[in-house]
Every structure is written in C-alpha cells, then in structure tokens.
Design an enzyme around this catalytic site. Sequence first.
Site, short mmCIF file in Angstrom:
data_model
loop_
_atom_site.label_atom_id
_atom_site.label_comp_id
_atom_site.label_asym_id
_atom_site.label_seq_id
_atom_site.Cartn_x
_atom_site.Cartn_y
_atom_site.Cartn_z
N LYS A 261 0.82 -1.21 0.00
CA LYS A 261 0.00 0.00 0.00
C LYS A 261 0.85 1.26 0.00
O LYS A 261 0.46 2.27 -0.58
CB LYS A 261 -0.95 0.01 1.19
CG LYS A 261 -2.11 -0.95 1.04
CD LYS A 261 -3.26 -0.58 1.94
CE LYS A 261 -4.46 -1.48 1.70
NZ LYS A 261 -5.52 -1.26 2.68
N LYS B 222 -5.10 -10.73 -7.58
CA LYS B 222 -6.25 -10.81 -6.68
C LYS B 222 -7.36 -9.87 -7.13
O LYS B 222 -7.06 -8.77 -7.61
CB LYS B 222 -5.76 -10.41 -5.28
CG LYS B 222 -6.68 -10.70 -4.14
CD LYS B 222 -6.06 -10.26 -2.83
CE LYS B 222 -6.03 -8.75 -2.73
NZ LYS B 222 -5.69 -8.22 -1.43
N LYS C 225 -10.54 -3.91 -5.05
CA LYS C 225 -11.32 -2.70 -5.29
C LYS C 225 -10.47 -1.64 -5.98
O LYS C 225 -11.00 -0.70 -6.54
CB LYS C 225 -11.93 -2.16 -3.99
CG LYS C 225 -10.96 -1.92 -2.85
CD LYS C 225 -11.74 -1.56 -1.57
CE LYS C 225 -11.43 -2.54 -0.46
NZ LYS C 225 -12.38 -2.49 0.63
P1 TYM Z 1 -10.74 -5.63 3.51
O1 TYM Z 1 -11.72 -4.53 3.82
O2 TYM Z 1 -9.68 -5.34 2.51
O3 TYM Z 1 -11.51 -6.91 3.02
C1 TYM Z 1 -12.61 -7.46 3.74
C2 TYM Z 1 -12.56 -8.97 3.70
O4 TYM Z 1 -12.59 -9.42 2.35
C3 TYM Z 1 -11.52 -10.34 2.11
N1 TYM Z 1 -11.08 -10.21 0.71
C4 TYM Z 1 -11.01 -11.26 -0.14
N2 TYM Z 1 -11.30 -12.56 0.02
C5 TYM Z 1 -11.13 -13.38 -1.06
N3 TYM Z 1 -10.69 -12.94 -2.26
C6 TYM Z 1 -10.40 -11.62 -2.47
N4 TYM Z 1 -10.00 -11.20 -3.67
C7 TYM Z 1 -10.55 -10.73 -1.37
N5 TYM Z 1 -10.35 -9.39 -1.22
C8 TYM Z 1 -10.69 -9.11 0.06
C9 TYM Z 1 -10.43 -9.90 3.09
O5 TYM Z 1 -9.52 -10.95 3.33
C10 TYM Z 1 -11.26 -9.54 4.31
O6 TYM Z 1 -11.57 -10.69 5.07
N6 TYM Z 1 -7.61 -5.48 7.42
C11 TYM Z 1 -8.92 -5.94 6.97
C12 TYM Z 1 -10.07 -5.37 7.77
C13 TYM Z 1 -9.97 -5.56 9.25
C14 TYM Z 1 -10.19 -6.79 9.95
C15 TYM Z 1 -10.01 -6.47 11.33
C16 TYM Z 1 -10.49 -8.09 9.54
C17 TYM Z 1 -9.69 -4.61 10.16
N7 TYM Z 1 -9.74 -5.14 11.44
C18 TYM Z 1 -10.15 -7.46 12.32
C19 TYM Z 1 -10.63 -9.07 10.54
C20 TYM Z 1 -10.45 -8.75 11.91
C21 TYM Z 1 -9.11 -5.51 5.52
O7 TYM Z 1 -8.49 -4.57 5.06
O8 TYM Z 1 -10.09 -6.18 4.86
#
Ligand code: TYM
Length: 346
Positions: free
Chosen positions: A115, A207, A210
């Site tokens: 990032k 992957k 967004k």
């Molecule tokens: P974020 O907002 O990027 O994504 C949310 C969830 O979606 C999953 N994900 C995917 N799974 C499969 N294939 C993909 N291409 C894909 N893109 C995204 C992510 O793995 C995630 O589960 N850091 C985290 C948010 C967070 C969090 C937490 C998660 C903050 N605090 C505590 C769990 C526990 C994030 O940026 O997810």
Amino acid sequence: MAQFKELVFSGVQPTGNLHLGNYLGAIKRFVTMQETHDCIYCVVDMHAITVWQDPKELKRQIREVTAAFIAAGIDPKKHIVFNQSQVAQHAELAWVFNCVARMGWANRMTQFKEKAGKDRENASVGLFAYPMLMASDILVYRATHVPVGEDQKQHLELTRDIAQKFNNDFAESIAENGYGDAFFPITEPLIHGPATRVMSLRDGSKKMSKSDPSDYSRINLTDDADTIATKVRKAKTDPEPLPSEIEGLKTRPEAENLVAIYAALTNTTPEDVLRDHGGSQFSGFKAALVDVSVTKLAPIADEMRRLMADPSHIDAVLADGSDRARVLAAQTMDAVKDIVGFVRSR
Ligand code: TYM
C-alpha cells in the site's frame, strides 16, 4: 492455558467497491458463522482513513458496507454490527499494542509495503500502525475466531504474536489481577473454503481488488443483473474445455478461479463443479455461472439499494451495535489498565 468463550469477530473497510472477493472470502462466511457462534461484525472506518478518504464519501461507504452485511443475511439483532470509530476502546487498546509489538514485526507486513508503494516516506504513520489497530479490534473482545480471506493471514499471525507477548510480558500482573495464566486468547484465523482468494476476472494471477482500474476485473456487490452477466461473459479464459479433475486446473488460473467462484456460490466444492461441468466448453460453463451469479448476487444488490434509501435505519442499526460493543470493550479495557499498571480513576 485459560479457556475463552468462543466468539467470532471480523471487519471490512468502507473504502469503496465491495466485490465478489469480499463477499465469498468474508461476508458470506460471516452469515454462516452466525448460526453457530456469537458474532461481532465491524465496519472498520478508522482503518479506512490510513489512506485519504473524502469525508462525505466515507459516510456513504460506511452505510453501504452496513447495508451489504444486512442484505447478505447478517442479523444485527442477534449479533453485533457497528462501526469501529464509535467504540473508543479500539484506539485505546491499539496504543497499548503499539507498545507491545516490535518495529521488526511491523516492518515485515507485506500489506504495508504494497500500500505504501515506492513513496514510503509519504505514507501515513497510521498505515504503518494498521496491524496493531487490527489486533486491537479482535482482542478488545477477546475474540477466538476470525473469518477472513487469505490476504489477511499475516495480520492475524501478528495478532497472535501480540496476544502471546502481552500474556508473557504481563504474566505476573495477569495472575495477580485474577485472570489466570493468559488474558488474551491466541485467536484462530478461519481461512476456509474454495474462495479465500478470488482472482481478477481479467488476470488469473492478480487478486480481485477494489483498487484495480478495470471495473471488468471484479463483480461489485452493487452490480445489477445485466452488469454481472456481461462481466462473467467477458471474463478471461483459455481455449481448452474444462478438465474433469482438479489437477487439470493447476496451470490454468482463470479456469481455476471461475470454478472456485461457482463452487463458493453454490456451496459445493471445485471437485463437485468439475464432476458436473468437466468437458464443457467455456461458453456453456459461463452461461451456468451467469445463472448462479445473478440468482445469488442480484437480490443482495437490490436489498442494498432498498436499505440505502433509508440511511436513518442503517444509522440506528450502527448506533445500537456500537452501544452493545462498547459495553464489552470497556470491560476488556478496564482489565488491561489494571494489568498494565495504570491507576484507574473510574
Ligand atoms: P478488507 O476490507 O480489505 O476486506 C474485507 C474482507 O474481504 C476479504 N477479501 C477477499 N477474500 C477473497 N478474495 C479476495 N480477492 C478478497 N479481497 C478481500 C479480506 O480478506 C477480508 O476478510 N484489514 C482488513 C479489515 C480488518 C479486519 C479487522 C479483519 C480490520 N480489522 C479485524 C478481521 C479482523 C481488511 O483490510 O479487509
């Protein structure tokens, strides 16, 4: 080792374009977990501002992720749905964890490197401290299980390291304060199922994300039936028919991805999908995939639109969830203050 009550926590960032990866890797699995566990699902707005967010757009996105949770089937009455910024204990505990975690641990985080890119000097301090806030999200509820996609694995390993180091560093104080031999659980990541890493529809080696400039690389949760159908039909494939065995997908990332998506949407396995579709040309398989995608996803988009038309209802859900989350988080934070050695005035 101390016993902890099973509790599920997970979070999603309100940073735009919720897509099929977020749905299959996370949100759909959140819905399943609520049948067997107490669950807390959080819209992590404080994580979102580690990179610049337009304030008006951020508010809309927070409501949209909440709408997606509800439209997908999460029950905010039985479980807790809220936005992170409304429970101040997340930030408070994150500070303690900033002091527990080591620079070397944070330096190894690949998401920061991706990032921050080349201009690391210009990244926010918050982006670097992101994983400690994530550990705090989970551990402020002493959550034992965290369903996420594959890309969050390293952050969850760090969460475990932080819990372990806190338990070790403060072992004597934890015992003296009546919490036995461990205060924080060593949380288990749940990275299961065929779609923990959904890939781009344009390039099976990337992957689904967004931030991909091509909207054809992903199916957004807000896409209508026609858009979903067009994106599936345009998805990159190769000239061969589908194989009948999993091994046949190994060197065919685009085919493997579409089979995984089909399996996840129909609650089956890639083996099942190949049993039914092995030998088919992509034209036929894609028609079947359009059918299941539209059947499963279009109603979610419709329900999200309906919910978004009444933001006051969404805000009420978040307010109620925040009130309930705050009670739990405050208990943990009071205990942490005692354990660390802060004098408490209340
Ligand atoms: P974020 O907002 O990027 O994504 C949310 C969830 O979606 C999953 N994900 C995917 N799974 C499969 N294939 C993909 N291409 C894909 N893109 C995204 C992510 O793995 C995630 O589960 N850091 C985290 C948010 C967070 C969090 C937490 C998660 C903050 N605090 C505590 C769990 C526990 C994030 O940026 O997810």
